[in-house]
Design a protein around this motif. Structure first.
Motif, PDB file in Angstrom:
ATOM      1  N   GLY A 140       0.813  -1.095   0.015  1.00 51.65           N
ATOM      2  CA  GLY A 140      -0.042   0.036  -0.002  1.00 51.65           C
ATOM      3  C   GLY A 140       0.910   1.297   0.064  1.00 51.65           C
ATOM      4  O   GLY A 140       0.448   2.218  -0.527  1.00 51.65           O
ATOM      5  N   SER A 160       0.644   3.453  -3.420  1.00 50.97           N
ATOM      6  CA  SER A 160       0.236   4.982  -3.015  1.00 50.97           C
ATOM      7  C   SER A 160       1.272   5.874  -3.727  1.00 50.97           C
ATOM      8  O   SER A 160       0.995   7.179  -4.037  1.00 50.97           O
ATOM      9  CB  SER A 160      -0.259   5.139  -1.749  1.00 50.97           C
ATOM     10  OG  SER A 160       0.622   4.927  -0.661  1.00 50.97           O
ATOM     11  N   THR A 161       2.562   5.642  -3.174  1.00 52.55           N
ATOM     12  CA  THR A 161       3.732   6.685  -3.412  1.00 52.55           C
ATOM     13  C   THR A 161       3.773   6.684  -5.012  1.00 52.55           C
ATOM     14  O   THR A 161       3.898   7.712  -5.669  1.00 52.55           O
ATOM     15  CB  THR A 161       4.964   6.010  -3.068  1.00 52.55           C
ATOM     16  OG1 THR A 161       4.826   5.910  -1.416  1.00 52.55           O
ATOM     17  CG2 THR A 161       5.993   6.910  -3.442  1.00 52.55           C
ATOM     18  N   ALA A 212       1.131   6.524  -7.119  1.00 50.09           N
ATOM     19  CA  ALA A 212      -0.093   6.887  -7.452  1.00 50.09           C
ATOM     20  C   ALA A 212      -0.172   8.148  -8.223  1.00 50.09           C
ATOM     21  O   ALA A 212      -0.762   9.196  -7.557  1.00 50.09           O
ATOM     22  CB  ALA A 212      -1.189   6.827  -6.532  1.00 50.09           C
ATOM     23  N   ARG A 264      -2.161  10.988  -1.826  1.00 51.43           N
ATOM     24  CA  ARG A 264      -1.517   9.714  -1.765  1.00 51.43           C
ATOM     25  C   ARG A 264      -1.499   8.906  -0.246  1.00 51.43           C
ATOM     26  O   ARG A 264      -1.899   7.693  -0.248  1.00 51.43           O
ATOM     27  CB  ARG A 264      -0.359   9.623  -2.379  1.00 51.43           C
ATOM     28  CG  ARG A 264      -0.523   9.988  -3.950  1.00 51.43           C
ATOM     29  CD  ARG A 264       0.871   9.983  -4.663  1.00 51.43           C
ATOM     30  NE  ARG A 264       1.681  11.177  -4.126  1.00 51.43           N
ATOM     31  CZ  ARG A 264       2.861  11.132  -4.266  1.00 51.43           C
ATOM     32  NH1 ARG A 264       3.705  10.025  -4.594  1.00 51.43           N
ATOM     33  NH2 ARG A 264       3.837  12.422  -3.823  1.00 51.43           N
ATOM     34  N   LEU A 286      -5.209   8.285   0.672  1.00 48.24           N
ATOM     35  CA  LEU A 286      -5.589   7.039  -0.170  1.00 48.24           C
ATOM     36  C   LEU A 286      -5.158   5.867   0.561  1.00 48.24           C
ATOM     37  O   LEU A 286      -5.740   4.905   0.865  1.00 48.24           O
ATOM     38  CB  LEU A 286      -5.011   7.207  -1.656  1.00 48.24           C
ATOM     39  CG  LEU A 286      -5.629   5.977  -2.393  1.00 48.24           C
ATOM     40  CD1 LEU A 286      -7.327   5.892  -2.759  1.00 48.24           C
ATOM     41  CD2 LEU A 286      -4.946   6.113  -3.907  1.00 48.24           C
ATOM     42  N   PHE A 287      -3.878   5.878   0.998  1.00 49.14           N
ATOM     43  CA  PHE A 287      -3.256   4.695   1.593  1.00 49.14           C
ATOM     44  C   PHE A 287      -3.856   4.406   2.857  1.00 49.14           C
ATOM     45  O   PHE A 287      -4.497   3.395   3.081  1.00 49.14           O
ATOM     46  CB  PHE A 287      -1.880   4.928   1.975  1.00 49.14           C
ATOM     47  CG  PHE A 287      -1.231   4.048   3.011  1.00 49.14           C
ATOM     48  CD1 PHE A 287      -0.789   2.644   2.509  1.00 49.14           C
ATOM     49  CD2 PHE A 287      -0.930   4.396   4.210  1.00 49.14           C
ATOM     50  CE1 PHE A 287      -0.259   1.883   3.335  1.00 49.14           C
ATOM     51  CE2 PHE A 287      -0.311   3.555   5.164  1.00 49.14           C
ATOM     52  CZ  PHE A 287      -0.126   2.100   4.883  1.00 49.14           C
ATOM     53  N   TRP A 320      -7.301   2.731   1.966  1.00 52.89           N
ATOM     54  CA  TRP A 320      -7.148   1.385   1.530  1.00 52.89           C
ATOM     55  C   TRP A 320      -6.984   0.495   2.714  1.00 52.89           C
ATOM     56  O   TRP A 320      -7.529  -0.701   2.936  1.00 52.89           O
ATOM     57  CB  TRP A 320      -5.938   1.191   0.593  1.00 52.89           C
ATOM     58  CG  TRP A 320      -6.094   1.525  -0.536  1.00 52.89           C
ATOM     59  CD1 TRP A 320      -7.108   1.867  -1.381  1.00 52.89           C
ATOM     60  CD2 TRP A 320      -4.806   1.858  -1.423  1.00 52.89           C
ATOM     61  NE1 TRP A 320      -6.848   2.108  -2.671  1.00 52.89           N
ATOM     62  CE2 TRP A 320      -5.489   2.306  -2.633  1.00 52.89           C
ATOM     63  CE3 TRP A 320      -3.500   1.946  -1.455  1.00 52.89           C
ATOM     64  CZ2 TRP A 320      -4.462   2.800  -3.786  1.00 52.89           C
ATOM     65  CZ3 TRP A 320      -2.693   2.240  -2.370  1.00 52.89           C
ATOM     66  CH2 TRP A 320      -3.202   2.826  -3.605  1.00 52.89           C
ATOM     67  N   ASP A 331     -11.683  -1.831  -0.759  1.00 51.70           N
ATOM     68  CA  ASP A 331     -10.503  -1.558   0.172  1.00 51.70           C
ATOM     69  C   ASP A 331     -10.187  -2.928   0.948  1.00 51.70           C
ATOM     70  O   ASP A 331     -11.046  -3.824   0.831  1.00 51.70           O
ATOM     71  CB  ASP A 331     -10.871  -0.435   1.211  1.00 51.70           C
ATOM     72  CG  ASP A 331     -11.148   1.022   0.295  1.00 51.70           C
ATOM     73  OD1 ASP A 331     -10.208   1.318  -0.432  1.00 51.70           O
ATOM     74  OD2 ASP A 331     -12.354   1.346   0.119  1.00 51.70           O
ATOM     75  N   PRO A 376      -9.529  11.196  -0.167  1.00 46.41           N
ATOM     76  CA  PRO A 376      -8.518  11.437  -0.927  1.00 46.41           C
ATOM     77  C   PRO A 376      -8.631  12.234  -2.277  1.00 46.41           C
ATOM     78  O   PRO A 376      -9.361  11.768  -3.253  1.00 46.41           O
ATOM     79  CB  PRO A 376      -7.929  10.032  -1.381  1.00 46.41           C
ATOM     80  CG  PRO A 376      -8.800   8.957  -0.682  1.00 46.41           C
ATOM     81  CD  PRO A 376     -10.092   9.749  -0.250  1.00 46.41           C
ATOM     82  N   ASP A 419      -8.160  13.646  -5.189  1.00 43.85           N
ATOM     83  CA  ASP A 419      -7.468  13.936  -6.654  1.00 43.85           C
ATOM     84  C   ASP A 419      -8.354  14.781  -7.136  1.00 43.85           C
ATOM     85  O   ASP A 419      -9.492  15.425  -7.067  1.00 43.85           O
ATOM     86  CB  ASP A 419      -7.290  12.354  -7.303  1.00 43.85           C
ATOM     87  CG  ASP A 419      -8.758  11.848  -7.801  1.00 43.85           C
ATOM     88  OD1 ASP A 419      -9.717  12.475  -7.646  1.00 43.85           O
ATOM     89  OD2 ASP A 419      -8.464  10.654  -8.268  1.00 43.85           O
TER      90      ASP A 419
END
Ligand code: SF4
Length: 295
Positions: free
Chosen positions: A49, A53-54, A56, A181, A184-185, A188, A196, A211, A213
């Motif tokens: 994760g 996410s990094t 993403a 990001r 979002l992590f 999840w 998730d 998150p 975006d």
């Protein structure tokens, strides 16, 4: 012109959007479809994760491709990334990796920081909870950002790879980043409902923030969930508060649907009779109601 607000019927309209949404189609397009097979247990889920996410950044196809390439480099076992005995081989395998402006040497350092963290603590949930309990969700994300920037390993004084710290912005930094990001992590890790992973059991879903975006911000602005045109942590809080009024137990429940309504092209982001006609949230949409767009 007054601030745009959704109609009083908006919760029902949003629920209809959710109920009709083709989850199976969009799941295959979402990075989590690459993440899930890599995450059979808590440690794998956290490591996969963090890296997913990094990575993403960019469109969903390129993000999924980057996760797949990274998984290939570790033969499908992401926990190897944080195995101290594998650190030399890890550096060798990651050396040529690149996704947008993210480089293998940065991912190697991220793995080193995570490895140092796991030598002291069993789970990133503990670090997140310390922040959450001290200062709310933003402080929880800040605690994670500090770990990933090198809160443990970074004290040894070795210079960070170029551009490294900027990969993990915190909502508590001066720029008040939306920290999409890391947010979002956390989604999840915490939510147990589809799509998730739900491996963190001590963080209530009611505490989550959205998150934010560009797709979620676009539709949130046009549905009147925020009047802010720029993405900042304040915008995250406003959108989350609007969603929390609809579902206080799980305010981020609608995130996947709002995001993929934009990603998939279900929403053309302009008034289009053929496409907007069946849209469940049309009565609430600023574009449909004929006012100007946020651009
Ligand atoms: S009414 Fe049209 S522009 Fe507005 S959210 Fe729905 S599809 Fe998008």
């Amino acid at each position: 012109m007054g601030e745009h607000r959704p109609t009083a019927e908006f919760p029902r309209h949003l629920e209809a959007l959710y109920a009709r949404f083709p989850f199976t189609r969009s799941y295959g397009d979402d990075p989590i479809s690459e993440l899930r097979p890599l995450a059979p247990d808590l440690r794998h889920a956290e490591v996969a994760g963090v890296f997913a996410s990094t990575l993403a950044i960019g469109n969903t196809t390129s993000i999924r491709g980057a996760i797949r390439r990274l998984a290939g480099l570790v033969d499908g076992d992401v926990a190897r990334l944080v195995d101290p005995a594998w650190s030399v081989e890890r550096g060798r395998r990651l050396r040529g990796f690149r996704h947008r402006w993210i480089r293998g040497d940065q991912l190697d350092r991220l793995a080193e920081h995570l490895s140092a963290f796991y030598a002291q603590e069993p789970s990133l949930e503990t670090a997140f909870l310390r922040g959450l309990n001290a200062g709310g969700f933003a402080a929880g994300v800040d605690a994670l950002a500090r770990v990933l920037r090198g809160g443990v390993a970074g004290r040894r004084g070795r210079p960070l790879p170029r551009g490294y710290a900027a990969l993990f912005p915190s909502p508590l930094d001066a720029g008040r980043s939306p920290s999409k990001r890391l947010t979002l992590f956390v989604r999840w890790m915490v939510r147990q409902r589809f799509p998730d992973l739900g491996v963190w059991r001590r963080v209530p879903t009611g505490e989550l923030c959205v998150p934010l975006d560009q797709h979620v911000h676009w539709i949130a602005y046009h549905l009147g969930l925020t009047a802010r045109r720029s993405r900042s942590w304040r915008t995250v809080e406003e959108v989350t508060e609007s969603l929390r009024r609809i579902d206080p137990i799980d305010p981020v429940r609608y995130d996947f649907v709002l995001c993929h309504t934009g990603v998939s092209g279900d929403c053309p982001k302009e008034r289009d009779l053929a496409i907007c006609g069946p849209c469940s949230v049309r009565p609430d949409c600023l574009l449909w109601r004929g006012r100007r767009s946020a651009g």
